[in-house]
Design a protein around this motif. Sequence first.
Motif, PDB file in Angstrom:
ATOM      1  N   ASN A  46       1.976   1.716  -3.764  1.00  0.00           N
ATOM      2  CA  ASN A  46       1.136   1.677  -4.746  1.00  0.00           C
ATOM      3  C   ASN A  46       0.739   3.326  -4.281  1.00  0.00           C
ATOM      4  O   ASN A  46      -0.110   3.966  -5.707  1.00  0.00           O
ATOM      5  CB  ASN A  46       0.226   0.911  -5.182  1.00  0.00           C
ATOM      6  CG  ASN A  46       0.059  -1.071  -5.021  1.00  0.00           C
ATOM      7  OD1 ASN A  46       1.763  -0.948  -5.688  1.00  0.00           O
ATOM      8  ND2 ASN A  46       0.156  -1.703  -5.078  1.00  0.00           N
ATOM      9  N   ASP A  47       0.027   3.029  -3.095  1.00  0.00           N
ATOM     10  CA  ASP A  47      -0.292   4.866  -2.912  1.00  0.00           C
ATOM     11  C   ASP A  47       0.406   6.065  -2.584  1.00  0.00           C
ATOM     12  O   ASP A  47      -0.461   6.717  -2.671  1.00  0.00           O
ATOM     13  CB  ASP A  47      -1.708   4.679  -1.647  1.00  0.00           C
ATOM     14  CG  ASP A  47      -2.381   3.241  -1.972  1.00  0.00           C
ATOM     15  OD1 ASP A  47      -2.749   3.303  -3.361  1.00  0.00           O
ATOM     16  OD2 ASP A  47      -2.689   2.279  -1.052  1.00  0.00           O
ATOM     17  N   SER A  73       1.117  -1.276   0.047  1.00  0.00           N
ATOM     18  CA  SER A  73      -0.097   0.493  -0.664  1.00  0.00           C
ATOM     19  C   SER A  73       0.487   0.859  -0.107  1.00  0.00           C
ATOM     20  O   SER A  73       1.048   2.346  -0.772  1.00  0.00           O
ATOM     21  CB  SER A  73      -0.970  -0.062   1.267  1.00  0.00           C
ATOM     22  OG  SER A  73      -1.959   1.228   1.181  1.00  0.00           O
TER      23      SER A  73
END
Length: 131
Positions: free
Chosen positions: A43-44, A40
């Motif tokens: 990706n974020d 996360s």
Amino acid sequence: MADKTSGFLAEFKTFIARGNVMDMAVGVIIGGAFSNITTSLINDIVMPVLGIFTSSVSFADLTLNIGPTVITYGNFIQAVLNFLIMAFVVFCLVKTLNRFHKKKEAAPPPPPGPSAEEKLLAEIRDLLKEK
């Protein structure tokens, strides 16, 4: 045959109950959860920031077409970044834990004084030196 099975099960129970096996199981479970957090993070947060410099939101979009074959080398780049970030975070955690362990160890305790037997032997030695 029942004796072999019960012996096998008893041996398996002993193996599972050992501390290092349980520690490893806990580590695998926590590692899986930690992997989700790292994914996360990449990706974020990391990938959108890198996307500013590469004109792409995600490296996963980077592909190479060779005839009918599509090579998604962006996925590989993203996996390498995942690994590097996870390795860095684990390094920082281990370094921090080592620092706490060093503080706990601090100074070793002073060596114990001579035992009663050692004192008696020292007295005998001193008496022999006098004669």
